[in-house]
Design a protein around this motif. Sequence first.
Motif, PDB file in Angstrom:
ATOM      1  N   GLY A  43       0.789  -1.227   0.000  1.00  0.00           N
ATOM      2  CA  GLY A  43       0.000   0.000   0.000  1.00  0.00           C
ATOM      3  C   GLY A  43       0.818   1.272   0.000  1.00  0.00           C
ATOM      4  N   ILE A  44       2.091   1.183  -0.408  1.00  0.00           N
ATOM      5  CA  ILE A  44       2.931   2.381  -0.496  1.00  0.00           C
ATOM      6  C   ILE A  44       2.915   2.876  -1.934  1.00  0.00           C
ATOM      7  N   ILE A 209      -5.601   2.813   1.353  1.00  0.00           N
ATOM      8  CA  ILE A 209      -4.173   3.042   1.140  1.00  0.00           C
ATOM      9  C   ILE A 209      -3.976   4.349   0.367  1.00  0.00           C
ATOM     10  N   GLY A 210      -2.719   4.810   0.339  1.00  0.00           N
ATOM     11  CA  GLY A 210      -2.375   6.012  -0.406  1.00  0.00           C
ATOM     12  C   GLY A 210      -2.268   7.235   0.479  1.00  0.00           C
ATOM     13  N   SER A 211      -2.363   8.400  -0.156  1.00  0.00           N
ATOM     14  CA  SER A 211      -2.144   9.669   0.538  1.00  0.00           C
ATOM     15  C   SER A 211      -3.239  10.665   0.171  1.00  0.00           C
ATOM     16  N   ALA A 212      -3.874  11.241   1.199  1.00  0.00           N
ATOM     17  CA  ALA A 212      -4.876  12.271   0.937  1.00  0.00           C
ATOM     18  C   ALA A 212      -4.239  13.507   0.309  1.00  0.00           C
ATOM     19  N   LYS A 213      -3.035  13.857   0.776  1.00  0.00           N
ATOM     20  CA  LYS A 213      -2.338  15.026   0.245  1.00  0.00           C
ATOM     21  C   LYS A 213      -2.039  14.874  -1.238  1.00  0.00           C
ATOM     22  N   ASP A 214      -1.625  13.669  -1.628  1.00  0.00           N
ATOM     23  CA  ASP A 214      -1.279  13.423  -3.029  1.00  0.00           C
ATOM     24  C   ASP A 214      -2.470  12.979  -3.872  1.00  0.00           C
ATOM     25  N   LYS A 215      -3.643  12.890  -3.245  1.00  0.00           N
ATOM     26  CA  LYS A 215      -4.898  12.564  -3.935  1.00  0.00           C
ATOM     27  C   LYS A 215      -4.816  11.230  -4.687  1.00  0.00           C
ATOM     28  N   ASN A 216      -4.226  10.231  -4.029  1.00  0.00           N
ATOM     29  CA  ASN A 216      -4.152   8.906  -4.644  1.00  0.00           C
ATOM     30  C   ASN A 216      -4.712   7.826  -3.718  1.00  0.00           C
ATOM     31  N   LEU A 217      -5.680   8.211  -2.886  1.00  0.00           N
ATOM     32  CA  LEU A 217      -6.319   7.252  -1.999  1.00  0.00           C
ATOM     33  C   LEU A 217      -7.125   6.234  -2.798  1.00  0.00           C
ATOM     34  N   LYS A 218      -7.113   4.986  -2.349  1.00  0.00           N
ATOM     35  CA  LYS A 218      -7.969   3.968  -2.958  1.00  0.00           C
ATOM     36  C   LYS A 218      -8.149   2.821  -1.981  1.00  0.00           C
ATOM     37  N   LEU A 219      -9.021   1.897  -2.358  1.00  0.00           N
ATOM     38  CA  LEU A 219      -9.286   0.719  -1.553  1.00  0.00           C
ATOM     39  C   LEU A 219      -8.636  -0.509  -2.172  1.00  0.00           C
ATOM     40  N   VAL A 220      -8.095  -1.353  -1.318  1.00  0.00           N
ATOM     41  CA  VAL A 220      -7.604  -2.665  -1.718  1.00  0.00           C
ATOM     42  C   VAL A 220      -8.299  -3.681  -0.818  1.00  0.00           C
TER      43      VAL A 220
END
Length: 276
Positions: A43-44, A209-220
């Motif tokens: 999740g990185i 996973i991901g980063s709210a700041k970088d706007k790449n949040l998603k579900l796994v």
Amino acid sequence: MQFAMFRRVAAGGAVAALTFAGVGAATMSPAYAASSKVSVVHGIPDTPVDVYVNGKKTLDNFKPGDVAGPLTLPEGEYDIALTKPGEAVDKAILKVDDAKVPGGANISLAAHLSADGKPEITPFVNDVSKVGAGKARLIVRHTAAAPAVDVRAGGKPVFEGLTNPKEAKADVAAGTVKADVVLAGTDTVAIGPADLNLKEGTATIVYAIGSAKDKNLKLVAQTITGLHSAPGGVPSGNGGQAGTGVDTWWYVLAGAGVLLLVGGGARVATARTGRR
């Protein structure tokens, strides 16, 4: 059942020391040691890796969002290294010596970002107890660089105020539900919505996973089967896959199994002997 904390140290580069303790019979010989079922969630964001076990490359270009496993692994110790794709093992960006794999557990290892955006690894012990007839288990794990969130199903909160790296779970009626993740106490959607197929007798584990700041949040998502209360269920469970972004795989080679306990990779390779 207790786990020793993962420790991160610096010695001319990032070095991770991973140790499990207190699971299984540590005094048993490898031939009779209890085994564990282990899956790994990567999740990185933006960090594909090659993975080496005991000096041999065992995984090429393992990508964020993938889930590896489940593997049935004997208790033991292994040396592990992560490199950038295509680089040699002597240029490892993360290295683990004598990583200990416990026995007698069902575990998911999440390589993810902390709440403040730093890479880390969190072990979760999966609840594989039986569920009632017509029921499924929903487990949600906050493993994203994001503030506290609420998880909704059908527009209604089912888990509230979840923070990284915590989890929440409930046994619910089996069926398909539309789920999303919102900032805690608001209707501001951070992830989703996504359809989750919660099959009877399974545990569906959803990772943010991901980063709210970088706007790449998603579900796994990861699914463990065999939790039926009816005869014929397998309490230990078998890992699987569900949801967007999951690519579950496993390999069997001759000899004993070994788990890569780092940065989002899992692979079977030949175990070294004479280490115990």
